[in-house]
Design a protein around this motif. Structure first.
Motif, PDB file in Angstrom:
ATOM      1  N   LYS A  30      29.321 -25.382 -26.844  1.00 27.11           N
ATOM      2  CA  LYS A  30      29.083 -25.038 -28.206  1.00 27.11           C
ATOM      3  C   LYS A  30      29.738 -23.432 -28.244  1.00 27.11           C
ATOM      4  N   LEU A  31      29.595 -22.689 -27.347  1.00 28.64           N
ATOM      5  CA  LEU A  31      30.027 -21.454 -27.261  1.00 28.64           C
ATOM      6  C   LEU A  31      31.556 -21.499 -27.173  1.00 28.64           C
ATOM      7  N   SER A  32      32.488 -22.466 -26.493  1.00 26.31           N
ATOM      8  CA  SER A  32      33.433 -22.659 -26.160  1.00 26.31           C
ATOM      9  C   SER A  32      34.171 -23.033 -27.376  1.00 26.31           C
ATOM     10  N   MET A  33      33.602 -23.742 -28.126  1.00 27.53           N
ATOM     11  CA  MET A  33      34.125 -24.293 -29.504  1.00 27.53           C
ATOM     12  C   MET A  33      33.944 -23.259 -30.558  1.00 27.53           C
ATOM     13  N   GLU A  34      33.025 -22.380 -30.381  1.00 28.21           N
ATOM     14  CA  GLU A  34      33.031 -21.156 -31.525  1.00 28.21           C
ATOM     15  C   GLU A  34      33.970 -20.376 -31.248  1.00 28.21           C
ATOM     16  N   LYS A  35      34.496 -20.210 -29.734  1.00 28.92           N
ATOM     17  CA  LYS A  35      35.371 -19.217 -29.636  1.00 28.92           C
ATOM     18  C   LYS A  35      36.668 -19.665 -30.207  1.00 28.92           C
ATOM     19  N   THR A  88      36.422 -32.167 -23.428  1.00 27.61           N
ATOM     20  CA  THR A  88      35.997 -31.193 -22.842  1.00 27.61           C
ATOM     21  C   THR A  88      35.078 -31.611 -21.380  1.00 27.61           C
ATOM     22  N   ALA A  89      34.965 -31.084 -20.330  1.00 25.29           N
ATOM     23  CA  ALA A  89      34.347 -31.034 -19.223  1.00 25.29           C
ATOM     24  C   ALA A  89      33.592 -29.694 -19.225  1.00 25.29           C
ATOM     25  N   VAL A  90      32.345 -29.829 -18.615  1.00 22.74           N
ATOM     26  CA  VAL A  90      31.744 -28.633 -18.310  1.00 22.74           C
ATOM     27  C   VAL A  90      30.893 -28.811 -17.039  1.00 22.74           C
ATOM     28  N   GLU A  91      31.074 -27.747 -16.150  1.00 18.14           N
ATOM     29  CA  GLU A  91      30.314 -27.742 -14.716  1.00 18.14           C
ATOM     30  C   GLU A  91      29.464 -26.389 -14.863  1.00 18.14           C
ATOM     31  N   ILE A  92      28.494 -26.690 -14.394  1.00 20.23           N
ATOM     32  CA  ILE A  92      27.375 -25.431 -14.127  1.00 20.23           C
ATOM     33  C   ILE A  92      27.144 -25.132 -12.613  1.00 20.23           C
ATOM     34  N   SER A  93      27.120 -24.068 -12.137  1.00 21.08           N
ATOM     35  CA  SER A  93      26.774 -23.774 -10.748  1.00 21.08           C
ATOM     36  C   SER A  93      26.086 -22.265 -10.695  1.00 21.08           C
ATOM     37  N   GLY A  94      24.788 -22.391 -10.588  1.00 20.15           N
ATOM     38  CA  GLY A  94      23.946 -21.018 -10.672  1.00 20.15           C
ATOM     39  C   GLY A  94      24.069 -20.679 -12.287  1.00 20.15           C
ATOM     40  N   ASN A  95      24.504 -19.322 -12.195  1.00 23.76           N
ATOM     41  CA  ASN A  95      24.817 -18.269 -13.470  1.00 23.76           C
ATOM     42  C   ASN A  95      26.309 -18.560 -13.751  1.00 23.76           C
ATOM     43  N   THR A  96      27.146 -19.323 -13.367  1.00 20.23           N
ATOM     44  CA  THR A  96      28.517 -19.716 -13.563  1.00 20.23           C
ATOM     45  C   THR A  96      28.686 -20.924 -14.214  1.00 20.23           C
ATOM     46  N   ALA A  97      29.577 -20.948 -15.522  1.00 17.39           N
ATOM     47  CA  ALA A  97      29.643 -22.239 -16.013  1.00 17.39           C
ATOM     48  C   ALA A  97      31.390 -22.326 -16.041  1.00 17.39           C
ATOM     49  N   VAL A  98      31.930 -23.477 -15.836  1.00 22.26           N
ATOM     50  CA  VAL A  98      33.421 -23.859 -16.101  1.00 22.26           C
ATOM     51  C   VAL A  98      33.677 -24.672 -17.053  1.00 22.26           C
ATOM     52  N   VAL A  99      34.652 -24.325 -17.949  1.00 25.34           N
ATOM     53  CA  VAL A  99      34.916 -25.464 -18.981  1.00 25.34           C
ATOM     54  C   VAL A  99      36.296 -25.739 -18.900  1.00 25.34           C
ATOM     55  N   TRP A 100      36.458 -26.973 -19.009  1.00 20.96           N
ATOM     56  CA  TRP A 100      38.004 -27.474 -19.246  1.00 20.96           C
ATOM     57  C   TRP A 100      38.110 -28.022 -20.455  1.00 20.96           C
ATOM     58  N   ASN A 101      39.014 -27.593 -21.286  1.00 14.94           N
ATOM     59  CA  ASN A 101      39.398 -28.177 -22.951  1.00 14.94           C
ATOM     60  C   ASN A 101      40.648 -28.672 -22.680  1.00 14.94           C
ATOM     61  N   ARG A 102      41.001 -29.949 -22.964  1.00 17.19           N
ATOM     62  CA  ARG A 102      42.377 -30.438 -23.268  1.00 17.19           C
ATOM     63  C   ARG A 102      42.434 -30.325 -24.722  1.00 17.19           C
ATOM     64  N   ILE A 103      43.661 -29.652 -25.017  1.00 14.16           N
ATOM     65  CA  ILE A 103      43.716 -29.251 -26.338  1.00 14.16           C
ATOM     66  C   ILE A 103      45.276 -29.474 -26.906  1.00 14.16           C
ATOM     67  N   THR A 104      45.527 -29.520 -28.176  1.00  9.99           N
ATOM     68  CA  THR A 104      46.714 -29.264 -28.969  1.00  9.99           C
ATOM     69  C   THR A 104      46.598 -28.064 -29.600  1.00  9.99           C
ATOM     70  N   LEU A 105      47.340 -27.068 -29.100  1.00 10.09           N
ATOM     71  CA  LEU A 105      47.386 -25.741 -29.764  1.00 10.09           C
ATOM     72  C   LEU A 105      48.472 -25.429 -30.698  1.00 10.09           C
ATOM     73  N   THR A 106      48.112 -25.148 -32.096  1.00  7.92           N
ATOM     74  CA  THR A 106      49.074 -24.953 -33.083  1.00  7.92           C
ATOM     75  C   THR A 106      48.783 -23.209 -33.159  1.00  7.92           C
ATOM     76  N   ALA A 107      49.870 -22.452 -32.783  1.00  6.52           N
ATOM     77  CA  ALA A 107      49.871 -20.953 -32.818  1.00  6.52           C
ATOM     78  C   ALA A 107      51.088 -20.500 -33.566  1.00  6.52           C
ATOM     79  N   HIS A 108      50.777 -19.322 -33.987  1.00  5.52           N
ATOM     80  CA  HIS A 108      52.129 -18.680 -34.740  1.00  5.52           C
ATOM     81  C   HIS A 108      52.570 -17.498 -33.704  1.00  5.52           C
ATOM     82  N   VAL A 109      53.638 -17.735 -33.343  1.00  2.00           N
ATOM     83  CA  VAL A 109      54.276 -16.716 -32.197  1.00  2.00           C
ATOM     84  C   VAL A 109      55.680 -16.593 -32.313  1.00  2.00           C
TER      85      VAL A 109
END
Length: 149
Positions: A30-35, A88-109
């Protein structure tokens, strides 16, 4: 009877542990999606609270720390208009979390809208009551790329 009570206790303990893990995984997801929304909205106040001061951001054009990433977002130098999250894949190890998101990003650059496929790796660390982002890395991938769960 003691044997059954012991087995039942193990099952209950395992179920509680699994549930606790999934709650944390859901919180991080949820935090990752809010980001992504905060980035699209250029909400640097929320992002500043999320990013660890020493976080590292790796993009196609370079890498930098939190202060530069926030400046880029605030000024619109890179406007993360939309991140369509495919997986999205999430793995938790102790107080560390790793998130992988496969995305299509639309950006203005640099005055143009661009669309790219990425797998984005995010590393979070629980600091007190809050999760802080430590790493945010974009890896360019094909649209057929899959995240192994």
């Amino acid at each position: 009877m003691k044997k059954y009570l012991f087995v039942f206790s193990l099952i209950l303990l395992n179920t509680s542990f699994t549930f606790a893990q999934s709650v944390t995984e859901l919180e991080i997801k949820k935090l990752s999606m809010e980001k992504w929304k905060w980035m699209a909205d250029k909400d640097v106040a929320k992002l500043e609270r999320l990013f660890d001061d020493q976080a590292k951001f790796v993009h196609m054009s370079g890498s930098w720390k939190s202060d530069r990433e926030l400046e880029i977002i605030e000024t619109g130098s890179i406007w993360y208009k939309n991140a369509e999250v495919h997986d999205t894949a999430v793995e938790i190890s102790g107080n560390t979390a790793v998130v992988w998101n496969r995305i299509t990003l639309t950006a203005h650059v640099r005055g143009s809208d661009v669309e790219n496929e990425f797998t984005v790796t995010e590393v979070y660390q629980k600091q007190g009551e809050d999760w802080k982002m430590l790493v945010f890395t974009f890896s360019s991938v094909r649209d057929t790329h899959e995240i192994e769960h």
